[in-house]
Structure formats: C-alpha cells, structure tokens
Scaffold this motif. Structure first.
Motif, PDB file in Angstrom:
ATOM      1  N   ARG A  15     -26.004  23.273 -22.520  1.00  0.00           N
ATOM      2  CA  ARG A  15     -26.199  23.991 -23.778  1.00  0.00           C
ATOM      3  C   ARG A  15     -26.962  25.288 -23.510  1.00  0.00           C
ATOM      4  O   ARG A  15     -27.679  25.408 -22.523  1.00  0.00           O
ATOM      5  N   ALA A  16     -26.797  26.220 -24.399  1.00  0.00           N
ATOM      6  CA  ALA A  16     -27.506  27.490 -24.251  1.00  0.00           C
ATOM      7  C   ALA A  16     -28.985  27.283 -24.581  1.00  0.00           C
ATOM      8  O   ALA A  16     -29.329  26.601 -25.535  1.00  0.00           O
ATOM      9  N   ALA A  17     -29.832  27.871 -23.789  1.00  0.00           N
ATOM     10  CA  ALA A  17     -31.279  27.777 -24.006  1.00  0.00           C
ATOM     11  C   ALA A  17     -31.726  28.877 -24.961  1.00  0.00           C
ATOM     12  O   ALA A  17     -31.042  29.889 -25.144  1.00  0.00           O
ATOM     13  N   THR A  18     -32.886  28.685 -25.543  1.00  0.00           N
ATOM     14  CA  THR A  18     -33.515  29.723 -26.351  1.00  0.00           C
ATOM     15  C   THR A  18     -34.647  30.307 -25.526  1.00  0.00           C
ATOM     16  O   THR A  18     -35.531  29.574 -25.077  1.00  0.00           O
ATOM     17  N   VAL A  19     -34.590  31.615 -25.322  1.00  0.00           N
ATOM     18  CA  VAL A  19     -35.561  32.305 -24.473  1.00  0.00           C
ATOM     19  C   VAL A  19     -36.389  33.250 -25.332  1.00  0.00           C
ATOM     20  O   VAL A  19     -35.841  34.061 -26.081  1.00  0.00           O
ATOM     21  N   LEU A  20     -37.706  33.145 -25.235  1.00  0.00           N
ATOM     22  CA  LEU A  20     -38.619  34.061 -25.911  1.00  0.00           C
ATOM     23  C   LEU A  20     -39.141  35.042 -24.875  1.00  0.00           C
ATOM     24  O   LEU A  20     -39.745  34.646 -23.879  1.00  0.00           O
ATOM     25  N   VAL A  86     -38.014  27.208 -28.906  1.00  0.00           N
ATOM     26  CA  VAL A  86     -37.903  27.924 -27.633  1.00  0.00           C
ATOM     27  C   VAL A  86     -37.980  26.965 -26.446  1.00  0.00           C
ATOM     28  O   VAL A  86     -38.808  26.058 -26.421  1.00  0.00           O
ATOM     29  N   ASP A  87     -37.085  27.175 -25.475  1.00  0.00           N
ATOM     30  CA  ASP A  87     -37.074  26.387 -24.242  1.00  0.00           C
ATOM     31  C   ASP A  87     -37.805  27.099 -23.104  1.00  0.00           C
ATOM     32  O   ASP A  87     -38.464  26.463 -22.289  1.00  0.00           O
ATOM     33  N   ILE A  88     -37.641  28.421 -23.030  1.00  0.00           N
ATOM     34  CA  ILE A  88     -38.183  29.226 -21.930  1.00  0.00           C
ATOM     35  C   ILE A  88     -38.929  30.426 -22.510  1.00  0.00           C
ATOM     36  O   ILE A  88     -38.427  31.086 -23.409  1.00  0.00           O
ATOM     37  N   VAL A  89     -40.102  30.704 -21.972  1.00  0.00           N
ATOM     38  CA  VAL A  89     -40.843  31.911 -22.343  1.00  0.00           C
ATOM     39  C   VAL A  89     -40.853  32.815 -21.120  1.00  0.00           C
ATOM     40  O   VAL A  89     -41.289  32.417 -20.044  1.00  0.00           O
ATOM     41  N   ALA A 101     -49.895  34.666 -24.349  1.00  0.00           N
ATOM     42  CA  ALA A 101     -48.568  34.081 -24.556  1.00  0.00           C
ATOM     43  C   ALA A 101     -48.309  32.963 -23.553  1.00  0.00           C
ATOM     44  O   ALA A 101     -47.711  31.936 -23.894  1.00  0.00           O
ATOM     45  N   MET A 102     -48.760  33.133 -22.317  1.00  0.00           N
ATOM     46  CA  MET A 102     -48.593  32.109 -21.286  1.00  0.00           C
ATOM     47  C   MET A 102     -49.357  30.842 -21.661  1.00  0.00           C
ATOM     48  O   MET A 102     -48.845  29.734 -21.518  1.00  0.00           O
ATOM     49  N   ILE A 103     -50.559  31.002 -22.174  1.00  0.00           N
ATOM     50  CA  ILE A 103     -51.352  29.837 -22.578  1.00  0.00           C
ATOM     51  C   ILE A 103     -50.651  29.094 -23.714  1.00  0.00           C
ATOM     52  O   ILE A 103     -50.562  27.860 -23.707  1.00  0.00           O
ATOM     53  N   ALA A 104     -50.127  29.835 -24.689  1.00  0.00           N
ATOM     54  CA  ALA A 104     -49.400  29.213 -25.801  1.00  0.00           C
ATOM     55  C   ALA A 104     -48.165  28.480 -25.294  1.00  0.00           C
ATOM     56  O   ALA A 104     -47.891  27.345 -25.715  1.00  0.00           O
ATOM     57  N   GLU A 108     -47.315  24.396 -25.422  1.00  0.00           N
ATOM     58  CA  GLU A 108     -46.101  23.926 -26.098  1.00  0.00           C
ATOM     59  C   GLU A 108     -45.095  23.333 -25.111  1.00  0.00           C
ATOM     60  O   GLU A 108     -43.984  22.999 -25.492  1.00  0.00           O
ATOM     61  N   LYS A 109     -45.486  23.242 -23.841  1.00  0.00           N
ATOM     62  CA  LYS A 109     -44.656  22.640 -22.785  1.00  0.00           C
ATOM     63  C   LYS A 109     -43.314  23.338 -22.589  1.00  0.00           C
ATOM     64  O   LYS A 109     -42.283  22.702 -22.367  1.00  0.00           O
ATOM     65  N   CYS A 110     -43.319  24.655 -22.665  1.00  0.00           N
ATOM     66  CA  CYS A 110     -42.126  25.464 -22.399  1.00  0.00           C
ATOM     67  C   CYS A 110     -42.081  25.804 -20.909  1.00  0.00           C
ATOM     68  O   CYS A 110     -43.117  25.891 -20.247  1.00  0.00           O
ATOM     69  N   ARG A 111     -40.900  26.053 -20.396  1.00  0.00           N
ATOM     70  CA  ARG A 111     -40.753  26.606 -19.049  1.00  0.00           C
ATOM     71  C   ARG A 111     -41.216  28.058 -19.128  1.00  0.00           C
ATOM     72  O   ARG A 111     -40.972  28.740 -20.125  1.00  0.00           O
ATOM     73  N   ILE A 112     -41.838  28.550 -18.063  1.00  0.00           N
ATOM     74  CA  ILE A 112     -42.378  29.914 -18.060  1.00  0.00           C
ATOM     75  C   ILE A 112     -41.794  30.682 -16.886  1.00  0.00           C
ATOM     76  O   ILE A 112     -41.793  30.208 -15.752  1.00  0.00           O
ATOM     77  N   ILE A 113     -41.301  31.886 -17.208  1.00  0.00           N
ATOM     78  CA  ILE A 113     -40.837  32.822 -16.183  1.00  0.00           C
ATOM     79  C   ILE A 113     -41.757  34.030 -16.242  1.00  0.00           C
ATOM     80  O   ILE A 113     -41.955  34.617 -17.306  1.00  0.00           O
TER      81      ILE A 113
END
Length: 153
Positions: A15-20, A86-89, A101-104, A108-113
């Motif tokens: 499925r397509a991810a949601t990226v912030l 959101v899946d990925i920040v 934003a990284m702390i948030a 929220e247990k998002c993947r971080i790039i």
C-alpha cells in the motif's frame, strides 16, 4: 533490523505510505527542488509541513507550522501525524524545526528519514551548527546524504 519489522515493511510496500515532510520553505534552493521532484514522482501520499508564507502550489497536502517555537512545532507535528495517519516523517531542514518534529515522530512511532544537507565544517560557530543535524540522525531509521559522504579529518 529484526525479522518482524522486515516482514511488516514488506507488507506495507503493498500500500502507499503517507509521508510527512518537515521543511522551512517550499521554494528556495536545492532541497526544496528535490522535495518537489519527490512529491510529483511518487506513488505515496505526501503532506508538507512548512512555515507560513513559504508554501507553494503542490500536489501534496500543505500544513502550516505555527512558527519557530519548538514546543508549538512539536505539538503541531504530532497533530499532523495523527490527522493524516502518517507512516514516515522526512526531516529536511533547518534543525530548529526538524529536531522538535523528530521528537514528535519518535513519540508517535513513525519511521524517520533524515537528510544530510550540508558538509560538516570544522571552524567557528558553523562547526556547532553543522553538527546539530546529528541529533536527528541518531534517531532516524534512514539517513540520506546529499553529497558523497567522506568523514572529516
């Protein structure tokens, strides 16, 4: 990476991810052009968090950050993550926006790039500023350098 996380990642590829994307400007320099190309060429859903007055037309959803207050950015990004599921920040720049934003995202247990946008300088206040990004890199799942990454002497 553990086996359960790898299996979950494979299932999520279907499925397509949601990226912030967290960035100060949408139209200024190289990072902004890369963001625009990425949004237009991707099959994923994109949301761009940007400072007020620095947005531009895009196929991505645009969310405005409340300003430069770290606590306000933290609360705002956390709300965006919940609102858009959101899946990925992806953290672009500058550090005064991306660190809260990284702390948030971590809470929220998002993947971080995290993007490595600038070579490290070894002189003056610039040396401190250039190393602030390492805070984001420590908690990122993936670090993407913008240049050939050679360690300084």
């Amino acid at each position: 990476m553990n086996l359960a996380r790898a299996a979950e990642d494979c299932m999520n590829l279907a499925r397509a991810a949601t990226v912030l994307h967290v960035i100060a400007h949408m139209e200024k320099g190289g990072a902004e052009r890369q963001l625009a190309f990425l949004v237009e060429a991707s099959r994923h859903k994109h949301v761009v968090a940007v400072l007020p007055g620095n947005q531009r037309l895009s196929s991505a959803s645009i969310e405005l950050l409340p300003g430069l207050s770290p606590t306000a950015i933290f609360r705002s990004v956390r709300g965006m993550i919940k609102k858009h599921n959101v899946d990925i920040v992806q953290l672009w720049l500058p550090d005064r926006i991306t660190i809260p934003a990284m702390i948030a995202a971590k809470l929220e247990k998002c993947r971080i790039i995290s993007g490595d946008r600038r070579r490290v300088r070894n002189y003056g206040l610039a040396a401190i500023r250039d190393r602030l990004k390492y805070v984001n890199h420590l908690y990122a799942d993936l670090v993407i350098p913008n240049y050939p990454h050679v360690l300084p002497r």
